[in-house]
Every structure is written in C-alpha cells, then in structure tokens.
Design a protein around this motif. Structure first.
Motif, PDB file in Angstrom:
ATOM      1  N   THR A  19      18.733 -10.900   1.548  1.00  0.00           N
ATOM      2  CA  THR A  19      18.074 -12.027   1.090  1.00  0.00           C
ATOM      3  C   THR A  19      18.717 -12.700   0.074  1.00  0.00           C
ATOM      4  OG1 THR A  19      16.646 -10.702  -0.249  1.00  0.00           O
ATOM      5  CG2 THR A  19      15.797 -11.305   1.953  1.00  0.00           C
ATOM      6  N   SER A  20      18.338 -13.927  -0.461  1.00  0.00           N
ATOM      7  CA  SER A  20      18.957 -14.546  -1.641  1.00  0.00           C
ATOM      8  C   SER A  20      17.654 -14.931  -2.401  1.00  0.00           C
ATOM      9  CB  SER A  20      19.545 -15.912  -1.095  1.00  0.00           C
ATOM     10  OG  SER A  20      20.008 -16.854  -2.165  1.00  0.00           O
ATOM     11  N   SER A  21      17.930 -15.115  -3.696  1.00  0.00           N
ATOM     12  CA  SER A  21      17.009 -15.240  -4.660  1.00  0.00           C
ATOM     13  C   SER A  21      16.848 -16.800  -4.760  1.00  0.00           C
ATOM     14  CB  SER A  21      17.334 -14.966  -6.215  1.00  0.00           C
ATOM     15  OG  SER A  21      18.317 -15.386  -6.593  1.00  0.00           O
ATOM     16  N   ASP A  22      17.701 -17.596  -4.423  1.00  0.00           N
ATOM     17  CA  ASP A  22      17.612 -19.190  -4.394  1.00  0.00           C
ATOM     18  C   ASP A  22      18.491 -19.617  -3.233  1.00  0.00           C
ATOM     19  OD1 ASP A  22      17.510 -21.743  -4.883  1.00  0.00           O
ATOM     20  OD2 ASP A  22      17.535 -21.430  -7.131  1.00  0.00           O
ATOM     21  N   ASP A  23      17.838 -19.950  -1.885  1.00  0.00           N
ATOM     22  CA  ASP A  23      18.519 -20.643  -0.890  1.00  0.00           C
ATOM     23  C   ASP A  23      19.111 -22.061  -1.301  1.00  0.00           C
ATOM     24  OD1 ASP A  23      18.316 -18.268   0.835  1.00  0.00           O
ATOM     25  OD2 ASP A  23      16.494 -19.124   1.591  1.00  0.00           O
ATOM     26  N   THR A  27      22.882 -18.958   0.230  1.00  0.00           N
ATOM     27  CA  THR A  27      22.271 -18.359   1.562  1.00  0.00           C
ATOM     28  C   THR A  27      23.010 -17.280   2.197  1.00  0.00           C
ATOM     29  OG1 THR A  27      23.173 -19.876   3.179  1.00  0.00           O
ATOM     30  CG2 THR A  27      21.279 -21.021   2.131  1.00  0.00           C
ATOM     31  N   ALA A  42      22.746 -17.213  -8.044  1.00  0.00           N
ATOM     32  CA  ALA A  42      21.758 -16.487  -7.143  1.00  0.00           C
ATOM     33  C   ALA A  42      21.893 -15.199  -6.862  1.00  0.00           C
ATOM     34  CB  ALA A  42      21.925 -17.205  -5.912  1.00  0.00           C
ATOM     35  N   ILE A  43      20.668 -14.486  -6.884  1.00  0.00           N
ATOM     36  CA  ILE A  43      21.209 -12.776  -6.696  1.00  0.00           C
ATOM     37  C   ILE A  43      20.738 -12.662  -5.015  1.00  0.00           C
ATOM     38  CG2 ILE A  43      20.195 -10.561  -7.140  1.00  0.00           C
ATOM     39  CD1 ILE A  43      19.237 -11.911  -9.792  1.00  0.00           C
ATOM     40  N   THR A  45      20.401  -9.883  -2.296  1.00  0.00           N
ATOM     41  CA  THR A  45      19.791  -8.391  -2.367  1.00  0.00           C
ATOM     42  C   THR A  45      19.867  -7.936  -0.835  1.00  0.00           C
ATOM     43  OG1 THR A  45      18.162  -9.194  -3.915  1.00  0.00           O
ATOM     44  CG2 THR A  45      17.817  -7.096  -2.489  1.00  0.00           C
ATOM     45  N   LYS A  47      18.639  -4.708   1.198  1.00  0.00           N
ATOM     46  CA  LYS A  47      17.569  -3.940   1.321  1.00  0.00           C
ATOM     47  C   LYS A  47      17.442  -3.165   2.749  1.00  0.00           C
ATOM     48  CE  LYS A  47      12.558  -3.534   0.805  1.00  0.00           C
ATOM     49  NZ  LYS A  47      12.233  -2.654   1.851  1.00  0.00           N
ATOM     50  N   THR A  56      21.894  -5.017  -5.239  1.00  0.00           N
ATOM     51  CA  THR A  56      22.331  -6.668  -5.516  1.00  0.00           C
ATOM     52  C   THR A  56      23.547  -6.997  -6.139  1.00  0.00           C
ATOM     53  OG1 THR A  56      21.431  -6.392  -7.740  1.00  0.00           O
ATOM     54  CG2 THR A  56      19.742  -6.707  -6.220  1.00  0.00           C
ATOM     55  N   THR A  58      25.343 -10.678  -7.804  1.00  0.00           N
ATOM     56  CA  THR A  58      24.882 -11.729  -8.485  1.00  0.00           C
ATOM     57  C   THR A  58      26.064 -12.923  -8.051  1.00  0.00           C
ATOM     58  OG1 THR A  58      23.882 -10.788 -10.451  1.00  0.00           O
ATOM     59  CG2 THR A  58      24.613 -13.187 -10.743  1.00  0.00           C
TER      60      THR A  58
END
Length: 137
Positions: A19-23, A27, A42-43, A45, A47, A56, A58
């Motif tokens: 996942t991305s903290s900010d698409d 992305t 963006a971070i 992640t 999982k 994570t 950055t």
C-alpha cells in the motif's frame, strides 16, 4: 519513474500486501512496483497478510532536472542595472553553485546570442550582485 521494492518473507509462500500512504504521489502495485506520480513524499508499506508484521519504505519523489528545460535568470546589480539570461537548467545550476560557494571579485561567464551572427559574453562579478530572480518555464 518506476522503482521495484522487494519483501523477503518466511515462509516464502506468505502473501505480501503493498500500500501507499498517498496514491497522488506514488502508487504501488501487488508486486511491489512503485510508480512516481508527482513531487512529494509517500510511505510504501509491505504487510504480511493476516498478521501485524509490516515494513515501510519512504519514497521521496523529486522532479528531474532536465538540461533542456529553461529558466530566465534576472540579476539586479548594486548599481541598479538588471541583466537577464535565458538559460538551460544546467547553466542555472552551475550559476547557483558558483553563487553559493564564492564571494568577492569572482566572476561568472554568460554567453548570449544577440543575432544569428553576433554572440556576446558577459561576466558578472559576485560582489556586484544585489539580488537575482529565477523564472522557470
């Protein structure tokens, strides 16, 4: 710009969810391939599915400096005269490096084409610069 992130997991059959903290900045697809969208941070992640285990990374997206890009450098001298130069980003970066690292009577050379048959070389003295402005286009 693309980047491939890898997650090494045990057992190697475990599923990783990316996942991305900010698409809007970057992305990431299900295989960890990151695509830069615009400048920012963006971070990303990784999982492991059905666990609380995460890692994570950055990602900082910066605009590439293209030598073909251009800017207008407007230099105001201490005597009130203003000089303007239409520059490539490479020459602009060279000027900024020179300006930050020198002082006194050190000079920077600019070449201008006035007409197809006339070229002018101007030298700007560091301690004669009152201010300058950069307008990128």
């Amino acid at each position: 710009m693309h980047l491939k992130l890898e997650a090494t997991v045990t057992p190697d059959t475990a599923k990783v969810i990316w996942t991305s903290s900010d698409d809007s900045i970057a992305t990431v697809n299900p295989n960890g391939n990151v695509t830069a969208i615009r400048e920012g941070e963006a971070i990303i992640t990784a999982k492991i599915e059905n666990t609380d285990i995460v890692a994570t990374s950055t990602v900082i997206v910066k605009r590439l400096i293209n030598e073909q890009s251009s800017a207008v450098l407007s230099i105001t001298l201490v005597n009130g005269l203003t000089k303007e130069y239409d520059l490539s980003n490479k020459v602009l970066n060279d000027y900024l490096t020179w300006f930050e690292s020198t002082h006194g009577t050190s000079t920077f050379k600019f070449s201008k084409t006035i007409s197809p048959y006339k070229k002018v070389t101007e030298y700007i003295v560091h301690d004669k610069i009152a201010s300058f402005e950069i307008r990128e286009y």
